[in-house]
Design a protein around this motif. Structure first.
Motif, PDB file in Angstrom:
ATOM      1  N   PRO A   1       0.761  -1.142   0.033  1.00 26.63           N
ATOM      2  CA  PRO A   1      -0.077  -0.113   0.070  1.00 26.63           C
ATOM      3  C   PRO A   1       0.898   1.185   0.154  1.00 26.63           C
ATOM      4  O   PRO A   1       0.523   2.154  -0.473  1.00 26.63           O
ATOM      5  CB  PRO A   1      -0.824  -0.173   1.306  1.00 26.63           C
ATOM      6  CG  PRO A   1      -0.002  -1.017   2.059  1.00 26.63           C
ATOM      7  CD  PRO A   1       0.549  -1.851   1.379  1.00 26.63           C
ATOM      8  N   LEU A   2       2.081   1.310   0.531  1.00 28.17           N
ATOM      9  CA  LEU A   2       2.805   2.420   0.639  1.00 28.17           C
ATOM     10  C   LEU A   2       3.310   2.821  -0.761  1.00 28.17           C
ATOM     11  O   LEU A   2       3.395   3.984  -1.300  1.00 28.17           O
ATOM     12  CB  LEU A   2       4.051   2.106   1.674  1.00 28.17           C
ATOM     13  CG  LEU A   2       5.131   3.450   1.524  1.00 28.17           C
ATOM     14  CD1 LEU A   2       4.433   4.622   2.145  1.00 28.17           C
ATOM     15  CD2 LEU A   2       6.330   2.793   2.274  1.00 28.17           C
ATOM     16  N   LEU A   3       3.665   1.737  -1.623  1.00 26.45           N
ATOM     17  CA  LEU A   3       4.390   1.906  -2.979  1.00 26.45           C
ATOM     18  C   LEU A   3       2.987   2.333  -3.890  1.00 26.45           C
ATOM     19  O   LEU A   3       3.134   3.235  -4.408  1.00 26.45           O
ATOM     20  CB  LEU A   3       4.592   0.650  -3.660  1.00 26.45           C
ATOM     21  CG  LEU A   3       6.052   0.127  -2.908  1.00 26.45           C
ATOM     22  CD1 LEU A   3       6.224  -1.122  -3.489  1.00 26.45           C
ATOM     23  CD2 LEU A   3       7.137   1.148  -3.307  1.00 26.45           C
ATOM     24  N   ARG A   4       1.964   1.908  -3.699  1.00 31.07           N
ATOM     25  CA  ARG A   4       0.626   2.287  -4.432  1.00 31.07           C
ATOM     26  C   ARG A   4       0.200   3.619  -4.140  1.00 31.07           C
ATOM     27  O   ARG A   4      -0.224   4.465  -4.843  1.00 31.07           O
ATOM     28  CB  ARG A   4      -0.645   1.246  -4.238  1.00 31.07           C
ATOM     29  CG  ARG A   4      -0.249  -0.148  -4.920  1.00 31.07           C
ATOM     30  CD  ARG A   4      -1.635  -0.745  -4.580  1.00 31.07           C
ATOM     31  NE  ARG A   4      -2.823  -0.146  -5.288  1.00 31.07           N
ATOM     32  CZ  ARG A   4      -3.968  -0.542  -4.971  1.00 31.07           C
ATOM     33  NH1 ARG A   4      -4.171  -1.702  -4.303  1.00 31.07           N
ATOM     34  NH2 ARG A   4      -5.050  -0.049  -5.797  1.00 31.07           N
ATOM     35  N   LEU A   5       0.245   4.002  -2.739  1.00 27.88           N
ATOM     36  CA  LEU A   5      -0.210   5.492  -2.375  1.00 27.88           C
ATOM     37  C   LEU A   5       0.943   6.310  -2.884  1.00 27.88           C
ATOM     38  O   LEU A   5       0.177   7.475  -3.400  1.00 27.88           O
ATOM     39  CB  LEU A   5      -0.358   5.342  -0.960  1.00 27.88           C
ATOM     40  CG  LEU A   5      -1.805   4.705  -0.356  1.00 27.88           C
ATOM     41  CD1 LEU A   5      -1.516   4.586   1.043  1.00 27.88           C
ATOM     42  CD2 LEU A   5      -2.923   5.642  -0.940  1.00 27.88           C
TER      43      LEU A   5
ATOM     44  N   LYS B   1      11.892  -1.814  -9.180  1.00 24.16           N
ATOM     45  CA  LYS B   1      12.121  -3.390  -9.037  1.00 24.16           C
ATOM     46  C   LYS B   1      10.967  -3.559  -7.786  1.00 24.16           C
ATOM     47  O   LYS B   1      10.636  -4.633  -7.926  1.00 24.16           O
ATOM     48  CB  LYS B   1      13.270  -3.523  -8.105  1.00 24.16           C
ATOM     49  CG  LYS B   1      13.880  -4.788  -7.618  1.00 24.16           C
ATOM     50  CD  LYS B   1      15.287  -4.728  -7.052  1.00 24.16           C
ATOM     51  CE  LYS B   1      15.487  -6.215  -6.520  1.00 24.16           C
ATOM     52  NZ  LYS B   1      16.943  -6.244  -5.889  1.00 24.16           N
ATOM     53  N   LYS B   2      10.760  -2.701  -6.724  1.00 25.59           N
ATOM     54  CA  LYS B   2       9.818  -2.999  -5.650  1.00 25.59           C
ATOM     55  C   LYS B   2       8.470  -3.126  -6.385  1.00 25.59           C
ATOM     56  O   LYS B   2       7.443  -3.751  -6.075  1.00 25.59           O
ATOM     57  CB  LYS B   2      10.116  -1.938  -4.652  1.00 25.59           C
ATOM     58  CG  LYS B   2      11.173  -2.003  -3.865  1.00 25.59           C
ATOM     59  CD  LYS B   2      11.259  -0.960  -2.628  1.00 25.59           C
ATOM     60  CE  LYS B   2      12.322  -1.479  -1.876  1.00 25.59           C
ATOM     61  NZ  LYS B   2      12.283  -2.647  -0.995  1.00 25.59           N
ATOM     62  N   LEU B   3       8.055  -2.258  -7.530  1.00 20.00           N
ATOM     63  CA  LEU B   3       6.703  -2.234  -7.964  1.00 20.00           C
ATOM     64  C   LEU B   3       6.616  -3.944  -8.613  1.00 20.00           C
ATOM     65  O   LEU B   3       5.555  -4.273  -8.538  1.00 20.00           O
ATOM     66  CB  LEU B   3       6.605  -1.128  -9.208  1.00 20.00           C
ATOM     67  CG  LEU B   3       6.456   0.224  -8.605  1.00 20.00           C
ATOM     68  CD1 LEU B   3       6.713   1.180  -9.771  1.00 20.00           C
ATOM     69  CD2 LEU B   3       5.377   0.454  -7.878  1.00 20.00           C
ATOM     70  N   THR B   4       7.653  -4.225  -9.229  1.00 19.82           N
ATOM     71  CA  THR B   4       7.621  -5.411 -10.055  1.00 19.82           C
ATOM     72  C   THR B   4       7.574  -6.415  -8.904  1.00 19.82           C
ATOM     73  O   THR B   4       6.650  -7.379  -9.036  1.00 19.82           O
ATOM     74  CB  THR B   4       8.776  -5.747 -10.968  1.00 19.82           C
ATOM     75  OG1 THR B   4       9.075  -4.496 -12.002  1.00 19.82           O
ATOM     76  CG2 THR B   4       8.857  -6.971 -11.604  1.00 19.82           C
ATOM     77  N   GLU B   5       8.292  -6.405  -8.045  1.00 21.13           N
ATOM     78  CA  GLU B   5       8.303  -7.509  -6.709  1.00 21.13           C
ATOM     79  C   GLU B   5       6.904  -7.631  -6.290  1.00 21.13           C
ATOM     80  O   GLU B   5       6.251  -8.767  -5.769  1.00 21.13           O
ATOM     81  CB  GLU B   5       9.324  -7.243  -5.892  1.00 21.13           C
ATOM     82  CG  GLU B   5      10.662  -7.388  -6.431  1.00 21.13           C
ATOM     83  CD  GLU B   5      11.716  -7.035  -5.230  1.00 21.13           C
ATOM     84  OE1 GLU B   5      12.990  -7.263  -5.475  1.00 21.13           O
ATOM     85  OE2 GLU B   5      11.319  -6.397  -4.136  1.00 21.13           O
TER      86      GLU B   5
ATOM     87  N   ILE C   1       2.647  -4.676  -8.687  1.00 17.28           N
ATOM     88  CA  ILE C   1       2.009  -3.303  -8.906  1.00 17.28           C
ATOM     89  C   ILE C   1       1.883  -2.635 -10.239  1.00 17.28           C
ATOM     90  O   ILE C   1       3.129  -2.658 -10.712  1.00 17.28           O
ATOM     91  CB  ILE C   1       2.516  -2.449  -7.545  1.00 17.28           C
ATOM     92  CG1 ILE C   1       2.389  -2.943  -6.430  1.00 17.28           C
ATOM     93  CG2 ILE C   1       1.758  -1.252  -8.045  1.00 17.28           C
ATOM     94  CD1 ILE C   1       2.925  -2.048  -5.247  1.00 17.28           C
ATOM     95  N   ASP C   2       0.799  -2.526 -10.766  1.00 20.89           N
ATOM     96  CA  ASP C   2       0.724  -1.795 -11.985  1.00 20.89           C
ATOM     97  C   ASP C   2       0.889  -0.474 -11.889  1.00 20.89           C
ATOM     98  O   ASP C   2       0.311   0.330 -11.336  1.00 20.89           O
ATOM     99  CB  ASP C   2      -0.525  -2.142 -12.612  1.00 20.89           C
ATOM    100  CG  ASP C   2      -0.596  -1.452 -14.172  1.00 20.89           C
ATOM    101  OD1 ASP C   2      -1.903  -1.663 -14.753  1.00 20.89           O
ATOM    102  OD2 ASP C   2       0.244  -0.955 -14.553  1.00 20.89           O
ATOM    103  N   PRO C   3       1.871   0.056 -12.524  1.00 19.24           N
ATOM    104  CA  PRO C   3       2.649   1.510 -12.237  1.00 19.24           C
ATOM    105  C   PRO C   3       1.414   2.609 -12.929  1.00 19.24           C
ATOM    106  O   PRO C   3       1.412   3.561 -12.440  1.00 19.24           O
ATOM    107  CB  PRO C   3       3.753   1.906 -13.023  1.00 19.24           C
ATOM    108  CG  PRO C   3       4.429   0.467 -13.128  1.00 19.24           C
ATOM    109  CD  PRO C   3       3.128  -0.655 -13.360  1.00 19.24           C
ATOM    110  N   THR C   4       0.531   2.021 -13.686  1.00 20.83           N
ATOM    111  CA  THR C   4      -0.456   2.834 -14.351  1.00 20.83           C
ATOM    112  C   THR C   4      -1.727   2.758 -13.641  1.00 20.83           C
ATOM    113  O   THR C   4      -2.580   3.714 -13.913  1.00 20.83           O
ATOM    114  CB  THR C   4      -0.759   2.427 -15.821  1.00 20.83           C
ATOM    115  OG1 THR C   4      -1.328   1.017 -15.755  1.00 20.83           O
ATOM    116  CG2 THR C   4       0.374   2.482 -16.642  1.00 20.83           C
TER     117      THR C   4
END
Length: 482
Positions: free
Chosen positions: A437-441, A466-470, A473-476
């Motif tokens: 959730p930290l990355l998504r937010l 790298k963390k988004l891939t791990e 999480i879809d960056p879009t």
């Protein structure tokens, strides 16, 4: 997409490599060059469909050679990259005929989309006649991504007469944008006339806008020119258009449709040779739904929208603005002051309910009242007279906030196992539960800009990717977590 030939010119070998590989992944054939001289050599043998060039090169200026490139290769759109992220650079790139201007650091996805658009345009470029070349002393200040978007929009509209609607909260600098559009365009030597709809009594709006003839109403002792007539050949800035009375909106709409107006009490129509720029802090679609603003007038005004961010939405610009205001204060006779790093950090933490005006007033107070030459965080705190603004997130400390909530949750989790220990791998699972959730937010708060999200988190962009891939999480996907 069919393969196209792209030439990338940049003196930074790392940037050349990254851009080349990104464009090759899109199916393009890519060549690179590190200087103006090398660019000319590649151009002769490669004949690219699109040229992507930096501004500052070892043996020349990328902007200076754009007109010559377009004269020799008229069907080759030019995309300009620059770390000189100012309004002057954006406008000059447009003047020189560049198809697109992207400030550094840029997003690779944005660049590939710009290249695709340039190929689809079939050689049509930007540019157009404008006023004298702008200097870097223009009043709009800021290098943040939201301000870069404002600069690019201004650069695209200065050479034409399209109606501009400037949207933003009070105090964000809407009149500065209007003046920039006027001052940088072909009407620069003609009048810039501003009228604030919220400051004019309802019964006087039409007279103020269109003027009146002698005897048109009680007290009309002589003919008086209105703002439309005063602005002939120039620009009319209709500030706070959302406060315009409904009945006056109808007449304004007729003027915009017909291109002429009639003074109150007059019989002769006058051609309206003016550029219209409007601005408001109000939600016009909501006013339309409430039947207090004409929908047809809204579409007439909203040809080119410019959305101005509030100061709290562009904290990267606060230090530059603060130093600018200290310099202005010194020019006005106040003592010259400098800002310490901790003072800049404290300024960035403030919520700025008074917007840019609040920052300017604070800098003037600090210049006048601080005895030391270098202003520190303590002096800033004293003048702000309050704690960190409410919009700031709570401190992540063991004494409260998020840390306490996690501790309580984990205590309940451990309690469910009694004497038995929880399953192995708990550290990684808890880390994943918090990190995702930290990355998504963070991505949502940065509006999908990975560089800004990485800065927010205090990590580099490669680590973020790298963390988004791990974490899958879809960056879009920029939906916030409820």
């Amino acid at each position: 997409m069919s393969a196209s030939r792209i030439l990338v010119v940049d003196d930074d070998a790392a940037i050349r490599t990254v851009v080349r590989e990104a464009l090759r992944r899109e199916g393009h054939i890519v060549e690179t060059a590190g200087s103006v001289a090398e660019q000319h050599q590649v151009l002769e043998r490669f004949a690219p469909h699109v040229l992507v060039t930096d501004v500052v090169l070892p043996d020349g200026n990328g902007l200076d050679i754009v007109p010559a490139m377009l004269a020799q290769y008229p069907n080759m759109p030019v995309i300009v990259l620059s770390a000189q992220n100012t309004l002057a650079t954006a406008v000059r790139a447009n003047e020189q005929g560049a198809f697109e201007y992207l400030p550094k650091p840029f997003d690779l996805g944005e660049l590939t989309r710009a290249v695709a658009a340039a190929i689809a345009a079939g050689g049509q470029t930007g540019g157009g006649a404008t006023a004298d070349a702008p200097s870097d002393e223009l009043p709009l200040i800021g290098r943040s991504p939201p301000m870069q978007e404002v600069y690019r929009t201004i650069a695209r509209v200065v050479a034409n007469d399209l109606t501009v609607l400037i949207l933003g909260e009070s105090g964000t600098g809407k009149e500065l944008v209007a003046r920039a559009v006027h001052d940088l365009g072909p009407r620069a030597k003609r009048p810039f006339v501003a009228i604030n709809m919220a400051a004019i009594p309802r019964e006087l709006i039409e007279s103020e806008l269109f003027g009146h003839e002698r005897g048109a109403f009680t007290g009309a002792a002589a003919r008086t020119a209105g703002r439309f007539e005063q602005a002939q050949g120039g620009t009319l800035f209709l500030d706070e258009i959302g406060d315009m009375p409904f009945e006056a909106q109808t007449r304004l709409l007729r003027v915009l449709q017909a291109g002429e107006f009639t003074p109150v009490g007059g019989a002769r129509s006058i051609r309206a040779d003016v550029r219209i720029i409007a601005a408001t802090h109000k939600d016009l679609p909501k006013l339309i739904a409430d039947n207090s603003f004409r929908e047809d007038l809204y579409y007439r005004l909203n040809v080119v929208p410019v959305r101005l961010p509030a100061l709290r939405q562009r904290p990267e610009d606060i230090a530059e603005l603060a130093r600018h205001f200290l310099d202005r204060a010194a020019a006005d006779g106040l003592p010259r002051k400098l800002l310490a790093p901790d003072a800049v950090e404290r300024l960035a933490q403030h919520g700025w309910p008074g917007y840019v005006r609040e920052l300017e007033n604070l800098m003037r107070r600090l210049a006048a009242l601080t005895r030391e030459e270098v202003i520190g965080a303590k002096a800033v705190e004293q003048q702000l007279s309050g704690p960190v603004a409410p919009h700031q997130p709570p401190v992540l400390a063991s004494s409260g906030g998020l840390a306490d909530a996690i501790e309580v949750h984990l205590a309940r989790y451990f309690a469910t196992f009694g004497r038995d220990l929880p399953p192995d791998g708990l550290f990684e699972r808890v880390l994943a539960e918090v990190e995702r959730p930290l990355l998504r937010l963070s991505m949502a708060a940065a509006h999908g800009n990975q560089l800004r999200a990485a800065r927010l988190l205090g990590i580099n962009r490669n680590t973020l990717r790298k963390k988004l891939t791990e974490r899958g999480i879809d960056p879009t996907d920029l939906r916030r977590i409820d």
